[in-house]
Write a protein that holds these residues in place. Sequence first.
Motif, PDB file in Angstrom:
ATOM      1  N   GLN A   2       0.821  -1.203   0.000  1.00 48.74           N
ATOM      2  CA  GLN A   2       0.000   0.000   0.000  1.00 48.74           C
ATOM      3  C   GLN A   2       0.860   1.260   0.000  1.00 48.74           C
ATOM      4  OE1 GLN A   2      -2.540  -1.448  -1.144  1.00 48.74           O
ATOM      5  NE2 GLN A   2      -4.006  -0.344   0.094  1.00 48.74           N
ATOM      6  N   ILE A   3       1.956   1.235   0.741  1.00 47.03           N
ATOM      7  CA  ILE A   3       2.863   2.393   0.766  1.00 47.03           C
ATOM      8  C   ILE A   3       3.461   2.620  -0.612  1.00 47.03           C
ATOM      9  CG2 ILE A   3       5.065   3.253   1.677  1.00 47.03           C
ATOM     10  CD1 ILE A   3       4.256   1.785   4.344  1.00 47.03           C
ATOM     11  N   MET A   4       3.866   1.534  -1.274  1.00 46.47           N
ATOM     12  CA  MET A   4       4.414   1.655  -2.630  1.00 46.47           C
ATOM     13  C   MET A   4       3.349   2.180  -3.587  1.00 46.47           C
ATOM     14  SD  MET A   4       7.589   0.806  -2.830  1.00 46.47           S
ATOM     15  CE  MET A   4       8.605  -0.459  -3.502  1.00 46.47           C
ATOM     16  N   ARG A   5       2.134   1.713  -3.439  1.00 45.83           N
ATOM     17  CA  ARG A   5       1.036   2.176  -4.300  1.00 45.83           C
ATOM     18  C   ARG A   5       0.846   3.687  -4.122  1.00 45.83           C
ATOM     19  NH1 ARG A   5      -2.857  -1.704  -3.490  1.00 45.83           N
ATOM     20  NH2 ARG A   5      -2.258  -2.627  -5.452  1.00 45.83           N
ATOM     21  N   ARG A   6       0.850   4.136  -2.867  1.00 46.01           N
ATOM     22  CA  ARG A   6       0.694   5.572  -2.597  1.00 46.01           C
ATOM     23  C   ARG A   6       1.859   6.362  -3.185  1.00 46.01           C
ATOM     24  NH1 ARG A   6       1.439   9.557   1.628  1.00 46.01           N
ATOM     25  NH2 ARG A   6      -0.283  11.017   1.502  1.00 46.01           N
ATOM     26  N   TYR A   7       3.055   5.819  -3.051  1.00 43.57           N
ATOM     27  CA  TYR A   7       4.231   6.489  -3.589  1.00 43.57           C
ATOM     28  C   TYR A   7       4.116   6.618  -5.109  1.00 43.57           C
ATOM     29  CZ  TYR A   7       9.045   7.748  -4.507  1.00 43.57           C
ATOM     30  OH  TYR A   7      10.170   8.406  -4.928  1.00 43.57           O
ATOM     31  N   LEU A   8       3.649   5.558  -5.765  1.00 49.58           N
ATOM     32  CA  LEU A   8       3.472   5.612  -7.221  1.00 49.58           C
ATOM     33  C   LEU A   8       2.477   6.695  -7.615  1.00 49.58           C
ATOM     34  CD1 LEU A   8       3.414   1.830  -8.135  1.00 49.58           C
ATOM     35  CD2 LEU A   8       5.100   3.525  -8.862  1.00 49.58           C
ATOM     36  N   LEU A   9       1.399   6.810  -6.869  1.00 53.95           N
ATOM     37  CA  LEU A   9       0.426   7.874  -7.153  1.00 53.95           C
ATOM     38  C   LEU A   9       1.064   9.248  -6.985  1.00 53.95           C
ATOM     39  CD1 LEU A   9      -2.814   6.480  -5.483  1.00 53.95           C
ATOM     40  CD2 LEU A   9      -2.424   6.858  -7.924  1.00 53.95           C
ATOM     41  N   CYS A  10       1.821   9.409  -5.914  1.00 49.71           N
ATOM     42  CA  CYS A  10       2.492  10.700  -5.673  1.00 49.71           C
ATOM     43  C   CYS A  10       3.490  11.006  -6.783  1.00 49.71           C
ATOM     44  CB  CYS A  10       3.221  10.674  -4.331  1.00 49.71           C
ATOM     45  SG  CYS A  10       2.149  10.671  -2.890  1.00 49.71           S
ATOM     46  N   CYS A  11       4.269   9.998  -7.175  1.00 50.00           N
ATOM     47  CA  CYS A  11       5.269  10.194  -8.233  1.00 50.00           C
ATOM     48  C   CYS A  11       4.623  10.582  -9.550  1.00 50.00           C
ATOM     49  CB  CYS A  11       6.078   8.916  -8.455  1.00 50.00           C
ATOM     50  SG  CYS A  11       7.519   8.799  -7.423  1.00 50.00           S
ATOM     51  N   SER A  12       3.549   9.893  -9.897  1.00 50.74           N
ATOM     52  CA  SER A  12       2.910  10.198 -11.173  1.00 50.74           C
ATOM     53  C   SER A  12       2.317  11.602 -11.153  1.00 50.74           C
ATOM     54  CB  SER A  12       1.840   9.161 -11.522  1.00 50.74           C
ATOM     55  OG  SER A  12       0.816   9.143 -10.562  1.00 50.74           O
ATOM     56  N   GLU A  13       1.757  11.989 -10.023  1.00 48.89           N
ATOM     57  CA  GLU A  13       1.203  13.340  -9.910  1.00 48.89           C
ATOM     58  C   GLU A  13       2.314  14.385 -10.022  1.00 48.89           C
ATOM     59  OE1 GLU A  13      -1.847  15.774  -7.027  1.00 48.89           O
ATOM     60  OE2 GLU A  13      -0.507  14.324  -6.104  1.00 48.89           O
ATOM     61  N   GLN A  14       3.422  14.153  -9.340  1.00 50.46           N
ATOM     62  CA  GLN A  14       4.545  15.096  -9.396  1.00 50.46           C
ATOM     63  C   GLN A  14       5.147  15.158 -10.794  1.00 50.46           C
ATOM     64  OE1 GLN A  14       7.230  13.871  -6.305  1.00 50.46           O
ATOM     65  NE2 GLN A  14       5.946  14.685  -4.671  1.00 50.46           N
ATOM     66  N   ALA A  15       5.207  14.013 -11.462  1.00 47.28           N
ATOM     67  CA  ALA A  15       5.757  13.987 -12.824  1.00 47.28           C
ATOM     68  C   ALA A  15       4.915  14.825 -13.763  1.00 47.28           C
ATOM     69  CB  ALA A  15       5.843  12.540 -13.322  1.00 47.28           C
ATOM     70  N   VAL A  16       3.602  14.721 -13.624  1.00 45.97           N
ATOM     71  CA  VAL A  16       2.703  15.498 -14.478  1.00 45.97           C
ATOM     72  C   VAL A  16       2.853  16.987 -14.165  1.00 45.97           C
ATOM     73  CG1 VAL A  16       0.272  16.006 -14.954  1.00 45.97           C
ATOM     74  CG2 VAL A  16       1.057  13.632 -14.858  1.00 45.97           C
ATOM     75  N   LYS A  17       2.878  17.320 -12.879  1.00 47.62           N
ATOM     76  CA  LYS A  17       2.989  18.733 -12.481  1.00 47.62           C
ATOM     77  C   LYS A  17       4.303  19.345 -12.953  1.00 47.62           C
ATOM     78  CE  LYS A  17       0.159  18.868  -8.299  1.00 47.62           C
ATOM     79  NZ  LYS A  17       0.202  18.981  -6.828  1.00 47.62           N
ATOM     80  N   SER A  18       5.399  18.614 -12.752  1.00 39.58           N
ATOM     81  CA  SER A  18       6.718  19.176 -13.051  1.00 39.58           C
ATOM     82  C   SER A  18       7.137  18.980 -14.505  1.00 39.58           C
ATOM     83  CB  SER A  18       7.771  18.525 -12.149  1.00 39.58           C
ATOM     84  OG  SER A  18       7.968  17.165 -12.515  1.00 39.58           O
ATOM     85  N   GLY A  19       6.511  18.030 -15.173  1.00 38.65           N
ATOM     86  CA  GLY A  19       6.923  17.713 -16.538  1.00 38.65           C
ATOM     87  C   GLY A  19       8.198  16.890 -16.589  1.00 38.65           C
ATOM     88  N   ASP A  20       8.702  16.506 -15.418  1.00 38.20           N
ATOM     89  CA  ASP A  20       9.954  15.748 -15.325  1.00 38.20           C
ATOM     90  C   ASP A  20       9.650  14.259 -15.149  1.00 38.20           C
ATOM     91  OD1 ASP A  20      12.609  15.006 -15.080  1.00 38.20           O
ATOM     92  OD2 ASP A  20      12.740  15.607 -12.972  1.00 38.20           O
ATOM     93  N   ILE A  21       9.074  13.676 -16.175  1.00 38.19           N
ATOM     94  CA  ILE A  21       8.685  12.261 -16.093  1.00 38.19           C
ATOM     95  C   ILE A  21       9.915  11.375 -15.944  1.00 38.19           C
ATOM     96  CG2 ILE A  21       7.613  10.363 -17.380  1.00 38.19           C
ATOM     97  CD1 ILE A  21       5.660  12.535 -18.479  1.00 38.19           C
ATOM     98  N   GLU A  22      10.963  11.666 -16.672  1.00 42.86           N
ATOM     99  CA  GLU A  22      12.173  10.845 -16.597  1.00 42.86           C
ATOM    100  C   GLU A  22      12.800  10.917 -15.202  1.00 42.86           C
ATOM    101  OE1 GLU A  22      16.529  10.521 -18.671  1.00 42.86           O
ATOM    102  OE2 GLU A  22      14.827  11.087 -19.932  1.00 42.86           O
ATOM    103  N   GLY A  23      12.839  12.095 -14.622  1.00 44.96           N
ATOM    104  CA  GLY A  23      13.401  12.255 -13.277  1.00 44.96           C
ATOM    105  C   GLY A  23      12.600  11.486 -12.236  1.00 44.96           C
TER     106      GLY A  23
END
Length: 95
Positions: A59-80
């Motif tokens: 569940q923690i990993m799932r939450r982290y993945l959601l956070c990462c995908s949201e941050q990637a979209v916001k920042s445009g830094d998908i590769e990072g």
Amino acid sequence: MVKVQKDQEALKKDIMARMKRIEGQVRGVQRMIDEGKECEDILVQVRAVRSALRSATTQIMRRYLLCCSEQAVKSGDIEGQYERLLKLVSDFIDG
């Protein structure tokens, strides 16, 4: 974006509930040791704690993945964000 935030919040609540149950299980194991219970019974409870931790980790990993995908979209830094995620998973597996 709002759905992702709701999903993250629901996961957070689920994770916290799981961690509180795990805390209670660990206290139970400590009590069993203190009371001199049979090792086999203690190990059954330790196995239950390990299983609960694995579930919480998922569940923690799932939450982290959601956070990462949201941050990637916001920042445009998908590769990072992808590299950050790979490092986290790699460190977790190696750890």
